[in-house]
Write a protein that holds these residues in place. Structure first.
Motif, short mmCIF file in Angstrom:
data_model
loop_
_atom_site.label_atom_id
_atom_site.label_comp_id
_atom_site.label_asym_id
_atom_site.label_seq_id
_atom_site.Cartn_x
_atom_site.Cartn_y
_atom_site.Cartn_z
N ALA A 242 -15.33 10.71 3.12
CA ALA A 242 -14.00 11.11 3.59
C ALA A 242 -12.97 10.00 3.37
N ARG A 243 -13.36 8.76 3.64
CA ARG A 243 -12.40 7.65 3.51
C ARG A 243 -12.08 7.38 2.04
N ALA A 244 -13.08 7.40 1.19
CA ALA A 244 -12.84 7.14 -0.23
C ALA A 244 -11.97 8.22 -0.85
N ALA A 245 -12.03 9.43 -0.31
CA ALA A 245 -11.24 10.54 -0.85
C ALA A 245 -9.74 10.31 -0.70
N VAL A 246 -9.34 9.54 0.31
CA VAL A 246 -7.91 9.35 0.58
C VAL A 246 -7.45 7.90 0.37
N ARG A 247 -8.37 7.03 -0.05
CA ARG A 247 -8.01 5.63 -0.25
C ARG A 247 -8.45 5.20 -1.66
N PRO A 248 -7.54 5.31 -2.63
CA PRO A 248 -7.90 5.03 -4.03
C PRO A 248 -8.45 3.63 -4.26
N ILE A 249 -7.93 2.63 -3.56
CA ILE A 249 -8.43 1.26 -3.77
C ILE A 249 -9.88 1.17 -3.32
N LEU A 250 -10.20 1.77 -2.19
CA LEU A 250 -11.59 1.77 -1.73
C LEU A 250 -12.48 2.50 -2.72
N ARG A 251 -12.02 3.63 -3.22
CA ARG A 251 -12.81 4.38 -4.19
C ARG A 251 -13.10 3.53 -5.43
N ALA A 252 -12.11 2.78 -5.88
CA ALA A 252 -12.32 1.91 -7.03
C ALA A 252 -13.29 0.77 -6.70
N LEU A 253 -13.17 0.21 -5.50
CA LEU A 253 -14.08 -0.85 -5.09
C LEU A 253 -15.52 -0.37 -5.05
N LEU A 254 -15.72 0.84 -4.53
CA LEU A 254 -17.08 1.36 -4.36
C LEU A 254 -17.71 1.78 -5.68
N THR A 255 -16.90 2.19 -6.63
CA THR A 255 -17.44 2.75 -7.87
C THR A 255 -17.25 1.84 -9.08
N GLY A 256 -16.31 0.90 -8.98
CA GLY A 256 -16.01 0.06 -10.14
C GLY A 256 -15.12 0.76 -11.15
N PRO B 105 2.93 3.39 -9.83
CA PRO B 105 1.81 2.53 -10.24
C PRO B 105 2.09 1.08 -9.89
N TRP B 106 1.03 0.29 -9.80
CA TRP B 106 1.17 -1.11 -9.43
C TRP B 106 2.10 -1.86 -10.37
N TRP C 86 -11.61 1.60 -11.95
CA TRP C 86 -10.24 1.27 -11.57
C TRP C 86 -9.24 2.08 -12.37
N ASP C 87 -8.40 2.81 -11.67
CA ASP C 87 -7.33 3.59 -12.28
C ASP C 87 -6.22 2.63 -12.73
N GLU C 88 -5.53 2.98 -13.80
CA GLU C 88 -4.45 2.11 -14.30
C GLU C 88 -3.29 2.00 -13.31
N ARG C 89 -3.21 2.92 -12.35
CA ARG C 89 -2.15 2.85 -11.34
C ARG C 89 -2.45 1.80 -10.26
N LEU C 90 -3.67 1.36 -10.18
CA LEU C 90 -4.08 0.49 -9.08
C LEU C 90 -3.98 -0.98 -9.44
N PRO C 91 -3.86 -1.83 -8.42
CA PRO C 91 -3.89 -3.27 -8.68
C PRO C 91 -5.31 -3.76 -8.87
N ARG C 92 -5.68 -4.01 -10.11
CA ARG C 92 -7.01 -4.56 -10.36
C ARG C 92 -6.85 -6.06 -10.55
N LEU D 276 0.83 -1.20 0.00
CA LEU D 276 0.00 0.00 0.00
C LEU D 276 0.87 1.25 0.00
N ALA D 277 1.95 1.24 0.78
CA ALA D 277 2.86 2.39 0.82
C ALA D 277 3.53 2.61 -0.54
N ALA D 278 3.89 1.51 -1.21
CA ALA D 278 4.53 1.62 -2.52
C ALA D 278 3.60 2.26 -3.54
N LEU D 279 2.30 1.97 -3.43
CA LEU D 279 1.32 2.53 -4.37
C LEU D 279 1.19 4.04 -4.26
N ALA D 280 1.62 4.60 -3.15
CA ALA D 280 1.55 6.05 -2.99
C ALA D 280 2.59 6.75 -3.86
#
Length: 210
Positions: free
Chosen positions: A89-103, A20-21, A105-111, A13-17
């Motif tokens: 608030a949580r989704a704003a700072v956690r990209p993986i959660l934002r992708a999970l909630l919305t479907g 990209p994955w 997925w950013d290319e930087r994330l592990p899908r 998770l720290a590396a993703l900051a």
């Protein structure tokens, strides 16, 4: 090896900051977590397995937070508004959660891709659960609503309002306009409106969404 597993997930998770994955290297994660590469592969099997575990942990943490907020000693409408604010608030700072909630997925994330049919089951129980795949956005909504019990309909409404803010956040007000009541993702005006709507919803005899 639970501590090693969590340390490796934290390292990923720290590396993703910072990258990209696709640029995250397993050897670097093992070094960062102070475990051997063999331990890393024993826990996750592969980089795809690590991706599935990382996403599953994010989903589990989200659902745990939902249950905690819904269990708070407060009126139903207040709990549901607090839940909606927390999700935004949580989704704003956690990209993986934002992708999970919305479907989305950013290319930087592990899908994570699904496990190949017929593949051997992972020896680690936690990994077998992760390999089953992450919940879809609709499943996360349904699980949150189920945690609300008799207020499931109001909870689903609160979650969907929150997701609308995650997908289309409020834009900053131009300088020539009056300052908003708050610079938080959900202003006090929106909060009061939600409380009014959810107060009606949670006192209605109808318990399920149409």
């Amino acid at each position: 090896m639970a501590n090693a597993r969590e340390a490796l997930l934290d390292a990923a998770l720290a590396a993703l900051a910072h990258r990209p994955w696709s640029a995250v290297r397993m050897a670097d994660l093992a070094t960062s977590a102070r475990v051997s590469r063999q331990t890393l592969y024993n826990e996750f099997g592969s980089k795809e397995g690590l991706a599935r575990a990382l996403v599953r942990r994010e989903a589990d943490a989200y659902l745990q937070g939902v249950r905690h907020l819904l269990a708070a000693p407060a009126p139903p409408e207040r709990k549901l508004v607090a839940l909606a604010e927390w999700i935004v608030a949580r989704a704003a700072v956690r990209p993986i959660l934002r992708a999970l909630l919305t479907g989305a997925w950013d290319e930087r994330l592990p899908r994570p891709r699904p496990v190949r049919p017929g593949a051997r089951l992972a020896p680690v129980p936690a990994q077998r659960r992760a390999d089953a795949g992450p919940p879809a956005p609709g499943e996360l909504v349904a699980e949150a609503a189920a945690a609300a019990g008799e207020w499931a309909a109001g909870c689903e409404l609160a979650v969907r309002i929150a997701l609308s803010h995650v997908v289309a956040p409020v834009l900053p007000v131009p300088p020539q306009c009056a300052e908003p009541e708050s610079w938080s993702p959900m202003t006090p005006t929106i909060t009061r409106l939600m409380e009014t709507i959810l107060s009606v919803e949670t006192t209605s005899p109808r318990k399920t969404m149409p």
